[in-house]
Design a protein around this motif. Structure first.
Motif, PDB file in Angstrom:
ATOM      1  N   ASP A  48       4.087  40.026  96.890  1.00  0.00           N
ATOM      2  CA  ASP A  48       4.422  41.015  95.873  1.00  0.00           C
ATOM      3  C   ASP A  48       3.115  41.588  95.341  1.00  0.00           C
ATOM      4  N   PRO A  49       2.841  42.872  95.578  1.00  0.00           N
ATOM      5  CA  PRO A  49       1.564  43.434  95.124  1.00  0.00           C
ATOM      6  C   PRO A  49       1.404  43.415  93.604  1.00  0.00           C
ATOM      7  N   ASN A  50       2.512  43.385  92.861  1.00  0.00           N
ATOM      8  CA  ASN A  50       2.447  43.363  91.401  1.00  0.00           C
ATOM      9  C   ASN A  50       2.329  41.959  90.827  1.00  0.00           C
ATOM     10  N   ARG A  51       2.707  40.951  91.610  1.00  0.00           N
ATOM     11  CA  ARG A  51       2.622  39.553  91.184  1.00  0.00           C
ATOM     12  C   ARG A  51       2.105  38.712  92.349  1.00  0.00           C
ATOM     13  N   PRO A  52       0.814  38.778  92.647  1.00  0.00           N
ATOM     14  CA  PRO A  52       0.270  38.076  93.814  1.00  0.00           C
ATOM     15  C   PRO A  52       0.439  36.555  93.760  1.00  0.00           C
ATOM     16  N   ASP A  53       0.642  35.991  92.570  1.00  0.00           N
ATOM     17  CA  ASP A  53       0.836  34.551  92.451  1.00  0.00           C
ATOM     18  C   ASP A  53       2.272  34.128  92.766  1.00  0.00           C
ATOM     19  N   ASN A  54       3.156  35.069  92.957  1.00  0.00           N
ATOM     20  CA  ASN A  54       4.562  34.787  93.247  1.00  0.00           C
ATOM     21  C   ASN A  54       4.726  34.513  94.744  1.00  0.00           C
ATOM     22  N   THR A  55       4.765  33.254  95.098  1.00  0.00           N
ATOM     23  CA  THR A  55       4.858  32.873  96.516  1.00  0.00           C
ATOM     24  C   THR A  55       6.279  32.957  97.061  1.00  0.00           C
ATOM     25  N   ALA A  56       7.263  33.217  96.197  1.00  0.00           N
ATOM     26  CA  ALA A  56       8.662  33.263  96.626  1.00  0.00           C
ATOM     27  C   ALA A  56       9.134  34.675  96.959  1.00  0.00           C
ATOM     28  N   HIS A  57       8.284  35.658  96.803  1.00  0.00           N
ATOM     29  CA  HIS A  57       8.705  37.048  97.004  1.00  0.00           C
ATOM     30  C   HIS A  57       8.984  37.361  98.469  1.00  0.00           C
ATOM     31  N   ALA A  58      10.026  38.146  98.685  1.00  0.00           N
ATOM     32  CA  ALA A  58      10.383  38.620 100.024  1.00  0.00           C
ATOM     33  C   ALA A  58      11.042  39.987  99.881  1.00  0.00           C
ATOM     34  N   ASN A  59      11.157  40.676 100.971  1.00  0.00           N
ATOM     35  CA  ASN A  59      11.890  41.932 101.019  1.00  0.00           C
ATOM     36  C   ASN A  59      12.971  41.809 102.075  1.00  0.00           C
ATOM     37  N   VAL A  60      14.112  42.422 101.798  1.00  0.00           N
ATOM     38  CA  VAL A  60      15.218  42.441 102.748  1.00  0.00           C
ATOM     39  C   VAL A  60      15.349  43.865 103.251  1.00  0.00           C
ATOM     40  N   TYR A  61      15.298  44.030 104.562  1.00  0.00           N
ATOM     41  CA  TYR A  61      15.304  45.354 105.188  1.00  0.00           C
ATOM     42  C   TYR A  61      16.612  45.612 105.910  1.00  0.00           C
ATOM     43  N   PHE A  62      16.954  46.885 105.987  1.00  0.00           N
ATOM     44  CA  PHE A  62      18.092  47.331 106.788  1.00  0.00           C
ATOM     45  C   PHE A  62      17.667  48.604 107.490  1.00  0.00           C
ATOM     46  N   ASP A  63      17.810  48.631 108.787  1.00  0.00           N
ATOM     47  CA  ASP A  63      17.409  49.790 109.568  1.00  0.00           C
ATOM     48  C   ASP A  63      18.665  50.498 110.072  1.00  0.00           C
ATOM     49  N   GLY A  64      19.037  51.541 109.402  1.00  0.00           N
ATOM     50  CA  GLY A  64      20.231  52.290 109.784  1.00  0.00           C
ATOM     51  C   GLY A  64      20.455  53.437 108.820  1.00  0.00           C
ATOM     52  N   SER A  65      21.518  54.154 109.026  1.00  0.00           N
ATOM     53  CA  SER A  65      21.823  55.302 108.166  1.00  0.00           C
ATOM     54  C   SER A  65      22.243  54.815 106.781  1.00  0.00           C
ATOM     55  N   ARG A  66      22.245  55.721 105.833  1.00  0.00           N
ATOM     56  CA  ARG A  66      22.651  55.404 104.469  1.00  0.00           C
ATOM     57  C   ARG A  66      24.091  54.867 104.447  1.00  0.00           C
ATOM     58  N   GLY A  67      24.965  55.484 105.229  1.00  0.00           N
ATOM     59  CA  GLY A  67      26.353  55.038 105.296  1.00  0.00           C
ATOM     60  C   GLY A  67      26.476  53.637 105.871  1.00  0.00           C
ATOM     61  N   GLU A  68      25.692  53.348 106.926  1.00  0.00           N
ATOM     62  CA  GLU A  68      25.706  52.009 107.524  1.00  0.00           C
ATOM     63  C   GLU A  68      25.184  50.978 106.526  1.00  0.00           C
ATOM     64  N   GLN A  69      24.141  51.359 105.799  1.00  0.00           N
ATOM     65  CA  GLN A  69      23.574  50.452 104.808  1.00  0.00           C
ATOM     66  C   GLN A  69      24.594  50.150 103.710  1.00  0.00           C
ATOM     67  N   LYS A  70      25.304  51.167 103.279  1.00  0.00           N
ATOM     68  CA  LYS A  70      26.292  50.973 102.219  1.00  0.00           C
ATOM     69  C   LYS A  70      27.401  50.023 102.674  1.00  0.00           C
ATOM     70  N   ARG A  71      27.889  50.197 103.903  1.00  0.00           N
ATOM     71  CA  ARG A  71      28.931  49.305 104.434  1.00  0.00           C
ATOM     72  C   ARG A  71      28.414  47.866 104.553  1.00  0.00           C
ATOM     73  N   ALA A  72      27.185  47.730 105.051  1.00  0.00           N
ATOM     74  CA  ALA A  72      26.600  46.394 105.206  1.00  0.00           C
ATOM     75  C   ALA A  72      26.363  45.747 103.834  1.00  0.00           C
ATOM     76  N   ALA A  73      25.922  46.538 102.859  1.00  0.00           N
ATOM     77  CA  ALA A  73      25.680  46.010 101.514  1.00  0.00           C
ATOM     78  C   ALA A  73      26.974  45.516 100.877  1.00  0.00           C
TER      79      ALA A  73
END
Length: 88
Positions: A48-73
C-alpha cells in the motif's frame, strides 16, 4: 478493462486494524480468495503506497467489461460473510 479494489489479508492483519482506516461508514466482509478466483477475480498481495507498514494490503483485480465485473461482483457478494457493520 482491468478494474481493482483494495483488501486486507485477514491472516496477516489483526481485527483491530480491520476498521477501514477509522472510517465510521466502513464495514468489513470476508471472502475466500479461491472462491473469488473461481469467478474471475485475482487477489494479489501488493504494498500500500499510503501505508507502507501495512503488510496485509492486497488488491483484487478483474479483467473484463464493466457489465462482466458487475455480474461477478454480485456473485462474489453472495459469498461474503459480514464481519463488522458500521455504527451510526
Amino acid at each position: 478493462m482491468q478494474q481493482n479494489f483494495p483488501v486486507e489479508w485477514t491472516k496477516m492483519d489483526s481485527p483491530d486494524e480491520q476498521t477501514i482506516l477509522g472510517r465510521p461508514e466502513g464495514g468489513v466482509v470476508s471472502f475466500c480468495c479461491g472462491s473469488a478466483r473461481s469467478i474471475g477475480f485475482d487477489a494479489r498481495h501488493e504494498p500500500d503506497p499510503n501505508r507502507p507498514d501495512n503488510t496485509a494490503h492486497a488488491n483484487v483485480y478483474f479483467d473484463g467489461s464493466r457489465g462482466e465485473q458487475k455480474r461477478a461482483a454480485k456473485k462474489l457478494a453472495t459469498q461474503c460473510r459480514v464481519e463488522h457493520l458500521p455504527t451510526f
